[in-house]
Design a protein around this motif. Structure first.
Motif, PDB file in Angstrom:
ATOM      1  N   THR A 136       5.147  -3.575   7.415  1.00 50.98           N
ATOM      2  CA  THR A 136       6.306  -2.714   7.656  1.00 50.98           C
ATOM      3  C   THR A 136       6.135  -1.391   6.925  1.00 50.98           C
ATOM      4  OG1 THR A 136       7.727  -4.651   7.845  1.00 50.98           O
ATOM      5  CG2 THR A 136       8.814  -2.549   7.449  1.00 50.98           C
ATOM      6  N   ARG A 137       6.299  -0.306   7.690  1.00 53.42           N
ATOM      7  CA  ARG A 137       6.160   1.040   7.115  1.00 53.42           C
ATOM      8  C   ARG A 137       7.533   1.571   6.704  1.00 53.42           C
ATOM      9  NH1 ARG A 137       1.177   3.100   8.174  1.00 53.42           N
ATOM     10  NH2 ARG A 137      -0.023   2.018   9.764  1.00 53.42           N
ATOM     11  N   THR A 138       7.587   2.090   5.474  1.00 54.64           N
ATOM     12  CA  THR A 138       8.822   2.695   4.967  1.00 54.64           C
ATOM     13  C   THR A 138       8.502   4.091   4.465  1.00 54.64           C
ATOM     14  OG1 THR A 138       9.626   0.529   4.254  1.00 54.64           O
ATOM     15  CG2 THR A 138      10.732   2.443   3.326  1.00 54.64           C
ATOM     16  N   ARG A 139       9.355   5.039   4.829  1.00 59.87           N
ATOM     17  CA  ARG A 139       9.257   6.408   4.315  1.00 59.87           C
ATOM     18  C   ARG A 139      10.446   6.646   3.395  1.00 59.87           C
ATOM     19  NH1 ARG A 139       9.125   7.206   9.666  1.00 59.87           N
ATOM     20  NH2 ARG A 139      11.061   8.367   9.590  1.00 59.87           N
ATOM     21  N   ASP A 196       0.861  -1.179   0.000  1.00 60.19           N
ATOM     22  CA  ASP A 196       0.000   0.000   0.000  1.00 60.19           C
ATOM     23  C   ASP A 196       0.895   1.226   0.000  1.00 60.19           C
ATOM     24  OD1 ASP A 196      -2.261   1.626   0.250  1.00 60.19           O
ATOM     25  OD2 ASP A 196      -2.152   1.558   2.442  1.00 60.19           O
ATOM     26  N   ASN A 197       0.802   2.055  -1.031  1.00 60.15           N
ATOM     27  CA  ASN A 197       1.707   3.194  -1.172  1.00 60.15           C
ATOM     28  C   ASN A 197       0.955   4.486  -1.429  1.00 60.15           C
ATOM     29  OD1 ASN A 197       4.418   1.685  -1.407  1.00 60.15           O
ATOM     30  ND2 ASN A 197       3.102   0.637  -2.871  1.00 60.15           N
ATOM     31  N   HIS A 208       5.069   6.979   1.205  1.00 56.95           N
ATOM     32  CA  HIS A 208       4.723   6.172   2.378  1.00 56.95           C
ATOM     33  C   HIS A 208       4.389   4.789   1.850  1.00 56.95           C
ATOM     34  CE1 HIS A 208       4.145   9.560   5.207  1.00 56.95           C
ATOM     35  NE2 HIS A 208       3.728  10.202   4.141  1.00 56.95           N
ATOM     36  N   SER A 209       5.140   3.795   2.257  1.00 56.97           N
ATOM     37  CA  SER A 209       4.930   2.437   1.772  1.00 56.97           C
ATOM     38  C   SER A 209       4.670   1.516   2.959  1.00 56.97           C
ATOM     39  CB  SER A 209       6.175   1.951   1.012  1.00 56.97           C
ATOM     40  OG  SER A 209       6.031   0.603   0.631  1.00 56.97           O
ATOM     41  N   VAL A 210       3.641   0.688   2.847  1.00 55.69           N
ATOM     42  CA  VAL A 210       3.364  -0.334   3.853  1.00 55.69           C
ATOM     43  C   VAL A 210       3.363  -1.673   3.122  1.00 55.69           C
ATOM     44  CG1 VAL A 210       1.774  -1.203   5.594  1.00 55.69           C
ATOM     45  CG2 VAL A 210       1.964   1.264   5.205  1.00 55.69           C
ATOM     46  N   ARG A 211       4.333  -2.509   3.491  1.00 57.49           N
ATOM     47  CA  ARG A 211       4.476  -3.820   2.856  1.00 57.49           C
ATOM     48  C   ARG A 211       4.638  -4.858   3.946  1.00 57.49           C
ATOM     49  NH1 ARG A 211       9.379  -4.944  -1.232  1.00 57.49           N
ATOM     50  NH2 ARG A 211      10.536  -5.241   0.689  1.00 57.49           N
TER      51      ARG A 211
END
Length: 186
Positions: A136-139, A111-112, A130-133
């Motif tokens: 795990t959240r990644t900025r 989800d981005n 903002h990425s949720v994979r």
């Protein structure tokens, strides 16, 4: 006298071009974007992330921008190069417009959300992913320039933007001289 003027003209022109590439804070836009002005050729200058593996040498988010196109309906299409098993691969990704100006969704490994953080349209644009994979959240923040290298004033502004999002200098990777696919640019 005319010869002296001809000799000094290129110097003055060079100085005006250099000063034209300095950051003008009055031209910075942080909302109510005219996304048609974001369209065109761009170069990757820097990236930052809270997960350095994703923007590292073999990271799935280490991409080199070629151009951005504003599409009918307000979506944006990004054209990137990235390395895959030692080869340059070109990919086009469409980011779908949301209700918020400057915000898009992206269907890519989770989800981005992609947000245009700020731009002056003429020389730079900063995007925030903002990425949720897998929970795990990644900025990721990306600094793009209309030219392959930007003056230090833009880099310092990007550092401040990164700090605002909890990312320090250790989270920033310079890409301006590291595009392995530069020979494939159109």
């Amino acid at each position: 006298m005319a010869l002296l003027l001809l000799l000094l003209l290129p110097l003055g022109l060079g100085l005006s071009l250099t000063s034209a590439q300095e950051l003008n804070l009055q031209s910075v836009v942080r909302g109510n974007y005219d996304l048609a002005k974001v369209s065109g050729v761009w170069y990757s200058i820097s990236m930052a992330s809270n997960d350095m593996r994703r923007i590292g040498e073999d990271g799935d988010l280490r991409v080199f921008i070629q151009k951005i196109e504003s599409l009918a309906g307000g979506s944006l299409q990004f054209f990137f190069h990235f390395m895959l098993r030692g080869d340059c691969v070109e990919v086009a990704m469409v980011c779908e417009k949301t209700e918020r100006n400057g915000e898009y969704t992206l269907a890519y490994m989770g989800d981005n959300r992609v947000l245009l953080a700020e731009t002056d349209y003429e020389l730079y644009a900063a995007f925030h992913l903002h990425s949720v994979r897998n929970g795990t959240r990644t900025r990721v923040l990306a600094l793009y320039g209309r030219v392959p290298e930007l003056p230090h004033s833009f880099l310092h502004r990007f550092e401040r933007l990164c700090r605002k999002h909890g990312l320090g200098p250790q989270n920033i990777v310079s890409l301006s001289t590291r595009d392995p696919c530069v020979m494939y640019r159109r």
